[in-house]
Design a protein around this motif. Sequence first.
Motif, PDB file in Angstrom:
ATOM      1  N   ARG A  62      43.044  73.779  56.951  1.00  0.00           N
ATOM      2  CA  ARG A  62      42.350  72.547  57.337  1.00  0.00           C
ATOM      3  C   ARG A  62      41.948  72.520  58.814  1.00  0.00           C
ATOM      4  N   GLN A  63      42.813  72.984  59.707  1.00  0.00           N
ATOM      5  CA  GLN A  63      42.519  72.912  61.139  1.00  0.00           C
ATOM      6  C   GLN A  63      41.259  73.694  61.496  1.00  0.00           C
ATOM      7  N   VAL A  64      41.061  74.830  60.849  1.00  0.00           N
ATOM      8  CA  VAL A  64      39.861  75.631  61.086  1.00  0.00           C
ATOM      9  C   VAL A  64      38.698  75.092  60.261  1.00  0.00           C
ATOM     10  N   PHE A  65      38.983  74.722  59.023  1.00  0.00           N
ATOM     11  CA  PHE A  65      37.942  74.312  58.083  1.00  0.00           C
ATOM     12  C   PHE A  65      37.231  73.031  58.529  1.00  0.00           C
ATOM     13  N   GLN A  66      37.947  72.161  59.243  1.00  0.00           N
ATOM     14  CA  GLN A  66      37.328  70.906  59.665  1.00  0.00           C
ATOM     15  C   GLN A  66      36.229  71.112  60.708  1.00  0.00           C
ATOM     16  N   GLN A  67      36.156  72.321  61.296  1.00  0.00           N
ATOM     17  CA  GLN A  67      35.094  72.636  62.246  1.00  0.00           C
ATOM     18  C   GLN A  67      33.833  73.178  61.556  1.00  0.00           C
ATOM     19  N   ILE A  68      33.944  73.441  60.266  1.00  0.00           N
ATOM     20  CA  ILE A  68      32.846  74.082  59.544  1.00  0.00           C
ATOM     21  C   ILE A  68      31.719  73.091  59.277  1.00  0.00           C
ATOM     22  N   GLU A  69      30.496  73.520  59.588  1.00  0.00           N
ATOM     23  CA  GLU A  69      29.326  72.674  59.415  1.00  0.00           C
ATOM     24  C   GLU A  69      28.371  73.190  58.351  1.00  0.00           C
ATOM     25  N   ARG A  70      28.555  74.426  57.921  1.00  0.00           N
ATOM     26  CA  ARG A  70      27.672  74.973  56.900  1.00  0.00           C
ATOM     27  C   ARG A  70      28.361  76.104  56.165  1.00  0.00           C
ATOM     28  N   VAL A  71      27.853  76.385  54.969  1.00  0.00           N
ATOM     29  CA  VAL A  71      28.339  77.498  54.163  1.00  0.00           C
ATOM     30  C   VAL A  71      27.239  78.547  54.087  1.00  0.00           C
ATOM     31  N   VAL A  72      27.610  79.793  54.355  1.00  0.00           N
ATOM     32  CA  VAL A  72      26.714  80.921  54.132  1.00  0.00           C
ATOM     33  C   VAL A  72      27.240  81.639  52.893  1.00  0.00           C
ATOM     34  N   ALA A  73      26.415  81.691  51.858  1.00  0.00           N
ATOM     35  CA  ALA A  73      26.854  82.278  50.584  1.00  0.00           C
ATOM     36  C   ALA A  73      26.124  83.583  50.330  1.00  0.00           C
ATOM     37  N   THR A  74      26.860  84.551  49.797  1.00  0.00           N
ATOM     38  CA  THR A  74      26.280  85.859  49.518  1.00  0.00           C
ATOM     39  C   THR A  74      26.779  86.381  48.191  1.00  0.00           C
ATOM     40  N   GLY A  75      26.029  87.288  47.612  1.00  0.00           N
ATOM     41  CA  GLY A  75      26.378  87.871  46.325  1.00  0.00           C
ATOM     42  C   GLY A  75      25.292  87.609  45.304  1.00  0.00           C
ATOM     43  N   SER A  76      25.215  88.491  44.318  1.00  0.00           N
ATOM     44  CA  SER A  76      24.150  88.375  43.323  1.00  0.00           C
ATOM     45  C   SER A  76      24.266  87.089  42.511  1.00  0.00           C
ATOM     46  N   SER A  77      25.485  86.581  42.324  1.00  0.00           N
ATOM     47  CA  SER A  77      25.669  85.362  41.530  1.00  0.00           C
ATOM     48  C   SER A  77      24.937  84.179  42.151  1.00  0.00           C
ATOM     49  N   VAL A  78      25.099  84.001  43.466  1.00  0.00           N
ATOM     50  CA  VAL A  78      24.468  82.850  44.106  1.00  0.00           C
ATOM     51  C   VAL A  78      22.971  83.060  44.299  1.00  0.00           C
ATOM     52  N   ARG A  79      22.543  84.333  44.356  1.00  0.00           N
ATOM     53  CA  ARG A  79      21.108  84.593  44.507  1.00  0.00           C
ATOM     54  C   ARG A  79      20.366  84.420  43.185  1.00  0.00           C
ATOM     55  N   LYS A  80      21.031  84.740  42.080  1.00  0.00           N
ATOM     56  CA  LYS A  80      20.347  84.761  40.791  1.00  0.00           C
ATOM     57  C   LYS A  80      20.606  83.531  39.928  1.00  0.00           C
ATOM     58  N   ASN A  81      21.706  82.837  40.169  1.00  0.00           N
ATOM     59  CA  ASN A  81      22.093  81.745  39.278  1.00  0.00           C
ATOM     60  C   ASN A  81      22.240  80.441  40.053  1.00  0.00           C
ATOM     61  N   PRO A  82      21.317  79.496  39.876  1.00  0.00           N
ATOM     62  CA  PRO A  82      21.397  78.229  40.612  1.00  0.00           C
ATOM     63  C   PRO A  82      22.634  77.409  40.283  1.00  0.00           C
ATOM     64  N   LEU A  83      23.286  77.686  39.149  1.00  0.00           N
ATOM     65  CA  LEU A  83      24.499  76.953  38.811  1.00  0.00           C
ATOM     66  C   LEU A  83      25.606  77.203  39.831  1.00  0.00           C
ATOM     67  N   PHE A  84      25.656  78.407  40.408  1.00  0.00           N
ATOM     68  CA  PHE A  84      26.650  78.705  41.446  1.00  0.00           C
ATOM     69  C   PHE A  84      26.338  77.926  42.725  1.00  0.00           C
ATOM     70  N   VAL A  85      25.066  77.836  43.065  1.00  0.00           N
ATOM     71  CA  VAL A  85      24.671  77.081  44.257  1.00  0.00           C
ATOM     72  C   VAL A  85      25.017  75.603  44.086  1.00  0.00           C
ATOM     73  N   GLU A  86      24.747  75.066  42.906  1.00  0.00           N
ATOM     74  CA  GLU A  86      25.078  73.665  42.627  1.00  0.00           C
ATOM     75  C   GLU A  86      26.585  73.434  42.733  1.00  0.00           C
ATOM     76  N   ALA A  87      27.378  74.390  42.257  1.00  0.00           N
ATOM     77  CA  ALA A  87      28.833  74.260  42.341  1.00  0.00           C
ATOM     78  C   ALA A  87      29.316  74.302  43.790  1.00  0.00           C
ATOM     79  N   LEU A  88      28.677  75.127  44.627  1.00  0.00           N
ATOM     80  CA  LEU A  88      29.023  75.158  46.052  1.00  0.00           C
ATOM     81  C   LEU A  88      28.747  73.804  46.697  1.00  0.00           C
TER      82      LEU A  88
END
Length: 452
Positions: A379-405
């Motif tokens: 939590r102490q580190v995570f509370q500084q996070i402002e964005r998610v960078v996602a990688t992998g074929s799942s997130v590039r090819k399947n919008p359901l993974f992006v929606e879940a993120l």
Amino acid sequence: MGMVHIGLDIGTTHIVMTVLDLEQGRLLPAISLANPQFQTGEPYAHAQDPHAIEQAVMSLLGTISSPIASICVTGQVHGILYHDASGSAVSPLYTWLDRRAMEKVDGIDSQQLLYEKTGALLPSGYGLLAHYANRRLNNVPPHATGFCGILEYITGRLVGCVIEKSDPSCLGPFGSFDPITSTFDERVLTEVFDTQGKRFLLASKPFELAGYTSDGVAVTYPVGDNQAGFFGLVSDWPHSALVSMGTSGQISLFSTNTQCPSSMELRPFLGQGYLHVGATLTAGKAYETVHHFIASIIRSAGVEISDEAVFDLMKREGSANGIPGSLTVDTRFNGSRKNPNVRGAISSIQMDNLTLGNLVVGTIDGIVAELYQFGLDSRQVFQQIERVVATGSSVRKNPLFVEALHRNFKLPTTIAQVDDGAGFGAALIGAVATGALSIPQAKSVVGSMIGS
């Protein structure tokens, strides 16, 4: 085209070559070759052929017509192979998916015995534990003079000698390595090797060269795919979470703080700080398991259907009829790194919600939720996070993974449109190692190419 920097990513399923042309400011399309499993006849084994991997690497490098400035090897870590005095492999590569450490000898498995002897609980697949298990199983090749990971092996083959060092990002996955002092636990080394004062691989300096090829190309010490991927995909280190969706899943958070939750790993990051990493054993594999289940039902009804058609069906049903939260799916189908014996489950089943669409969406949410929980743990580190960078074929090819993120993290998400983030990061590391880029310049290149 001027001189190029090469990143070689030796993954579990593919060997990928990334070519970075700094003069033109572009990445060439990545080239990949399959890296199939090698059958050893052992039911607990997950192995690959190091000689075939070396041949594939040389084949990929042979396709480059431009002068090469540097090569950096990255890819799968944790596993081991044995080599002889000349540095040639005399065993298969036992990968991070190998489960020989869970085989019982004299009534106890190697993971438990090492824990009882040293107090160190190494996850199944870690290199030192794999060697310990091989000793107990009488499976150490008689001509072996040492062992290393596949990254050290290929780097050594490129420079023509057995290398005695590796980047700390590669040493941690052998097990019982302190990322702060860059040393192994002497108690564990003594027990694993059955000798006191055993000298194992040493830690190299950040961006240090291991040597040169016979053609004079600079080769860095290898870097783990997690750190290489973060270096290649994230430009704003303190405020970005890198989520990787491959065969397994990972969330990586940068920090200079050495205090890391027990559920996560503290990993050294190229001398710049640390990554707090939460890693799962399944991500794409969990989705693939559901795919196999659905395909088996369809085929048992006498309907011929291709794997691709089943994936399309899953995506379509999940998008059209999947209701988030309807089914709860625990996707730890192959255990977790901390507890390899835990298993997944499907719950919250009612009379009317056990549908294909709900199973698909529930599985994807389960994959993402396991990663999100690591963020909550840190939590102490995570509370500084402002964005998610996602990688992998799942997130590039399947919008359901992006929606879940979006559903789980509730943060702006950048999908890295790069063929291989770890390979790109490795190419950048080679550029920094040879002085073609500074670290701030490398981050600027990432920001301009990735938008992260």
